[in-house]
Design a protein around this motif. Structure first.
Motif, PDB file in Angstrom:
ATOM      1  N   LYS A  64       0.848  -1.036   0.150  1.00 39.92           N
ATOM      2  CA  LYS A  64       0.102  -0.006   0.076  1.00 39.92           C
ATOM      3  C   LYS A  64       0.755   1.311  -0.049  1.00 39.92           C
ATOM      4  O   LYS A  64       0.654   2.350  -0.778  1.00 39.92           O
ATOM      5  CB  LYS A  64      -0.939   0.096   1.179  1.00 39.92           C
ATOM      6  CG  LYS A  64      -2.023   1.247   1.205  1.00 39.92           C
ATOM      7  CD  LYS A  64      -2.746   1.202   2.542  1.00 39.92           C
ATOM      8  CE  LYS A  64      -3.878   2.348   2.191  1.00 39.92           C
ATOM      9  NZ  LYS A  64      -3.293   3.380   2.942  1.00 39.92           N
ATOM     10  N   ALA A  65       1.921   1.146   0.786  1.00 42.75           N
ATOM     11  CA  ALA A  65       2.926   2.162   0.777  1.00 42.75           C
ATOM     12  C   ALA A  65       3.497   2.761  -0.338  1.00 42.75           C
ATOM     13  O   ALA A  65       3.683   3.786  -0.882  1.00 42.75           O
ATOM     14  CB  ALA A  65       4.095   2.270   1.680  1.00 42.75           C
ATOM     15  N   ARG A  66       3.835   1.462  -1.284  1.00 45.53           N
ATOM     16  CA  ARG A  66       4.422   1.515  -2.633  1.00 45.53           C
ATOM     17  C   ARG A  66       3.353   1.970  -3.502  1.00 45.53           C
ATOM     18  O   ARG A  66       3.660   2.946  -4.326  1.00 45.53           O
ATOM     19  CB  ARG A  66       4.839   0.404  -3.159  1.00 45.53           C
ATOM     20  CG  ARG A  66       6.337  -0.038  -2.410  1.00 45.53           C
ATOM     21  CD  ARG A  66       6.602  -1.279  -2.934  1.00 45.53           C
ATOM     22  NE  ARG A  66       7.922  -1.960  -2.207  1.00 45.53           N
ATOM     23  CZ  ARG A  66       7.803  -3.230  -1.848  1.00 45.53           C
ATOM     24  NH1 ARG A  66       6.941  -4.274  -2.219  1.00 45.53           N
ATOM     25  NH2 ARG A  66       8.862  -3.771  -1.082  1.00 45.53           N
ATOM     26  N   ARG A  67       2.060   1.620  -3.477  1.00 47.18           N
ATOM     27  CA  ARG A  67       1.017   2.184  -4.269  1.00 47.18           C
ATOM     28  C   ARG A  67       0.853   3.641  -4.148  1.00 47.18           C
ATOM     29  O   ARG A  67       0.638   4.455  -4.921  1.00 47.18           O
ATOM     30  CB  ARG A  67      -0.001   1.401  -4.142  1.00 47.18           C
ATOM     31  CG  ARG A  67      -0.223   0.055  -4.880  1.00 47.18           C
ATOM     32  CD  ARG A  67      -1.713  -0.262  -5.042  1.00 47.18           C
ATOM     33  NE  ARG A  67      -2.432  -0.232  -3.626  1.00 47.18           N
ATOM     34  CZ  ARG A  67      -2.484  -1.093  -2.876  1.00 47.18           C
ATOM     35  NH1 ARG A  67      -1.953  -2.623  -3.018  1.00 47.18           N
ATOM     36  NH2 ARG A  67      -3.134  -1.007  -1.554  1.00 47.18           N
ATOM     37  N   ASP A  68       0.781   4.088  -2.753  1.00 55.23           N
ATOM     38  CA  ASP A  68       0.501   5.433  -2.639  1.00 55.23           C
ATOM     39  C   ASP A  68       1.822   6.190  -2.851  1.00 55.23           C
ATOM     40  O   ASP A  68       1.638   7.445  -3.570  1.00 55.23           O
ATOM     41  CB  ASP A  68       0.518   5.586  -1.029  1.00 55.23           C
ATOM     42  CG  ASP A  68      -0.829   4.955  -0.375  1.00 55.23           C
ATOM     43  OD1 ASP A  68      -1.807   4.925  -1.555  1.00 55.23           O
ATOM     44  OD2 ASP A  68      -1.105   5.178   0.730  1.00 55.23           O
ATOM     45  N   ALA A  69       2.989   5.876  -2.638  1.00 56.32           N
ATOM     46  CA  ALA A  69       4.205   6.580  -3.287  1.00 56.32           C
ATOM     47  C   ALA A  69       4.042   6.717  -4.884  1.00 56.32           C
ATOM     48  O   ALA A  69       4.375   7.894  -5.471  1.00 56.32           O
ATOM     49  CB  ALA A  69       5.446   5.946  -2.814  1.00 56.32           C
ATOM     50  N   GLN A  70       3.917   5.522  -5.542  1.00 52.93           N
ATOM     51  CA  GLN A  70       3.783   5.829  -6.922  1.00 52.93           C
ATOM     52  C   GLN A  70       2.639   6.809  -7.334  1.00 52.93           C
ATOM     53  O   GLN A  70       2.604   7.443  -8.328  1.00 52.93           O
ATOM     54  CB  GLN A  70       3.446   4.270  -7.483  1.00 52.93           C
ATOM     55  CG  GLN A  70       3.501   4.422  -8.935  1.00 52.93           C
ATOM     56  CD  GLN A  70       4.743   4.568  -9.692  1.00 52.93           C
ATOM     57  OE1 GLN A  70       5.951   4.298  -8.968  1.00 52.93           O
ATOM     58  NE2 GLN A  70       4.816   5.489 -10.662  1.00 52.93           N
ATOM     59  N   THR A  71       1.265   6.674  -6.582  1.00 50.75           N
ATOM     60  CA  THR A  71       0.433   7.490  -6.873  1.00 50.75           C
ATOM     61  C   THR A  71       0.606   8.849  -6.886  1.00 50.75           C
ATOM     62  O   THR A  71       0.650   9.852  -7.656  1.00 50.75           O
ATOM     63  CB  THR A  71      -1.105   7.272  -6.064  1.00 50.75           C
ATOM     64  OG1 THR A  71      -1.153   6.073  -6.517  1.00 50.75           O
ATOM     65  CG2 THR A  71      -2.148   8.277  -6.559  1.00 50.75           C
ATOM     66  N   MET A  72       1.468   9.246  -5.649  1.00 46.48           N
ATOM     67  CA  MET A  72       1.784  10.495  -5.230  1.00 46.48           C
ATOM     68  C   MET A  72       2.916  11.111  -6.559  1.00 46.48           C
ATOM     69  O   MET A  72       2.788  12.411  -6.829  1.00 46.48           O
ATOM     70  CB  MET A  72       2.445  10.682  -3.987  1.00 46.48           C
ATOM     71  CG  MET A  72       1.622  10.550  -2.853  1.00 46.48           C
ATOM     72  SD  MET A  72       0.093  11.743  -2.845  1.00 46.48           S
ATOM     73  CE  MET A  72       1.171  12.994  -2.402  1.00 46.48           C
TER      74      MET A  72
END
Length: 94
Positions: A64-72
């Motif tokens: 989830k942290a990786r997805r959020d970082a990619q989204t940001m």
């Protein structure tokens, strides 16, 4: 010559010769024993569950942290000037 049935015969005779203990265990003692047994089993089950599920929870949080970082990162690249684009996942509150 040694008899291979001597031990089972001896055990059967010993158990057969014993008498009843003539002891009474009341309902309070039985319920206390069952309550303690259930508590112990539930504690062991919960401990095993936490040990087994901990790596799964950790992997999901990392994903989830990786997805959020990619989204940001994608948001910051596509829309310049938007606030929060330079914020890292570790700085945000989860």
């Amino acid at each position: 010559m040694k008899c291979k049935y001597a031990t089972p015969i001896l055990i059967a005779l010993t158990l057969g010769a014993s008498e009843a203990a003539l002891a009474y265990v009341g309902p309070g003692a039985g319920l206390s024993l069952l309550g303690a047994l259930w508590g112990l089993l539930l504690a062991i089950g919960a401990a095993l569950g936490f040990v087994i599920l901990w790596p799964i929870r950790r992997a999901r949080r990392r994903a989830k942290a990786r997805r959020d970082a990619q989204t940001m990162a994608d948001t910051a690249d596509n829309e310049p000037g938007q606030p929060g684009g330079d914020e890292s996942p570790s700085q945000r509150s989860l």
